[in-house]
Design a protein around this motif. Structure first.
Motif, mmCIF file in Angstrom:
data_model
loop_
_atom_site.group_PDB
_atom_site.id
_atom_site.type_symbol
_atom_site.label_atom_id
_atom_site.label_comp_id
_atom_site.label_asym_id
_atom_site.label_seq_id
_atom_site.Cartn_x
_atom_site.Cartn_y
_atom_site.Cartn_z
ATOM 1 N N LEU A 237 33.963 46.736 46.562
ATOM 2 C CA LEU A 237 35.103 46.423 47.707
ATOM 3 C C LEU A 237 36.053 47.732 47.441
ATOM 4 O O LEU A 237 36.284 48.359 46.446
ATOM 5 C CB LEU A 237 35.969 45.211 47.456
ATOM 6 C CG LEU A 237 35.213 43.970 47.731
ATOM 7 C CD1 LEU A 237 36.050 42.683 47.088
ATOM 8 C CD2 LEU A 237 34.816 43.693 49.270
ATOM 9 N N LEU B 73 40.551 41.146 52.984
ATOM 10 C CA LEU B 73 39.327 41.310 52.724
ATOM 11 C C LEU B 73 38.438 41.478 53.925
ATOM 12 O O LEU B 73 37.554 42.357 53.982
ATOM 13 C CB LEU B 73 38.936 39.838 52.213
ATOM 14 C CG LEU B 73 37.461 39.592 51.676
ATOM 15 C CD1 LEU B 73 37.287 40.476 50.428
ATOM 16 C CD2 LEU B 73 37.268 38.188 51.266
ATOM 17 N N GLY C 60 40.397 45.308 49.854
ATOM 18 C CA GLY C 60 39.614 44.092 49.626
ATOM 19 C C GLY C 60 39.883 43.482 48.258
ATOM 20 O O GLY C 60 39.922 42.088 48.235
#
Length: 318
Positions: free
Chosen positions: A269, A144, A273
């Motif tokens: 994202l 992430l 992610g």
């Protein structure tokens, strides 16, 4: 009994939704004012809202139960909780200047794993599920947060530091909430957090009435709904909550933060992610759902009661 449990689950789900969406208010509030001023004002607002609630509850219950007195031990506990709360929430607030709402929500949620790990230092036993969950969470945070060149955003580091502070806060809440009135403790810790944050704001930030008014909607949402209402719902819900349900439902805050960030702020994202978020969330659930070892000498019914008593406290941040 089932109806009470269902009611508690629904209230906790609503609380998780509120707390997740408050990350957006925290971010938007800093478009007009600084992070310390935003924190100080919204927690002061929460105190103003909770004081009449406590007075009303005490007046209603006066005939059936004695009103607890505001003693030195309660004040000491509330101040200690407030110190940890001030550090944790301001790390989170400043971190939001340098990271996204989605990242903040998921990294903050790591307190679910941090708490039992910190418990090792005070003699608590940590099972295999915690270690497996922590490993998944670490891999998830790597996916992430780590960008090109293996660089982690400064805001993500602040959120991670905040997760450890939230863990300490949870341990403090677990110790003092079982000994004192939780709503009174909440008011003392909120007042302490507000005072510290406002002092920091006076020293480090520019303050103007026009800017405060511009941040008004975010302050109202974060203070009244996020702190005052969110905390009250948590207290009411956990009276009838099953421990495992509480831990799982409150951890959904991270998911609601991601949804709110995408919907209201247009955050997105990449595939890496999203996979990282999924691993972190799986780690949180694994840490809570993995069966805990029960001492052999403990009778089955006592063991069951002990498991249900191990309620996951959520840091009252909102």
């Amino acid at each position: 009994m089932r109806s009470n449990t269902l009611r508690a689950d629904l209230l906790m789900l609503l609380t998780a939704m509120i707390w997740g969406s408050v990350f957006v208010a925290q971010r938007l509030g800093m478009d007009a004012i600084g992070p310390f001023l935003y924190t100080g004002l919204r927690f002061a607002l929460a105190v103003v809202v909770l004081l009449p609630v406590i007075h009303w509850l005490e007046k209603r219950n006066r005939q059936t139960a004695p009103v607890p007195k505001l003693n030195r031990q309660l004040l000491r506990g509330g101040v200690l909780m407030g110190l940890a709360l001030a550090l944790g929430i301001n790390l989170q607030q400043v971190g939001l200047l340098f990271t996204t709402v989605t990242n903040s929500g998921f990294i903050t949620g790591l307190y679910v794993i941090v708490v039992p790990l910190l418990g090792l230092f005070i003699g608590h036993k940590t099972g295999l599920g915690i270690w497996l969950g922590a490993c998944l969470a670490v891999v998830g945070m790597f996916l992430l947060s780590v960008g090109e060149g293996f660089v982690v955003a400064s805001g993500d580091w602040l959120q991670l530091a905040g997760a450890f502070v939230w863990g300490i806060h949870v341990l403090l809440v677990g110790f003092f909430a079982s000994r004192h009135d939780p709503l009174r403790l909440a008011v003392v810790q909120f007042a302490t957090c507000s005072a510290i944050s406002l002092i920091l704001a006076l020293v480090l930030e520019e303050i103007s009435l026009q800017a405060i008014l511009a941040a008004g909607p975010a302050l109202l949402y974060g203070g009244i709904l996020g702190v005052a209402v969110g905390f009250t719902l948590q207290v009411v819900a956990q009276k009838d909550a099953i421990a495992s349900h509480a831990a799982i439902i409150f951890s959904l805050e991270a998911v609601f933060a991601a949804v709110a960030g995408a919907w209201m702020l247009g955050e997105s994202l990449d595939l890496k992610g999203y996979f990282g978020c999924a691993l972190m969330f799986a780690g949180m659930l694994l840490a809570q759902l993995w069966p805990r070892p029960v001492p052999q000498a403990t009778p089955p019914k006592a063991a069951e009661r002990a498991a249900d008593a191990d309620v996951a406290h959520r840091p009252s941040q909102g």
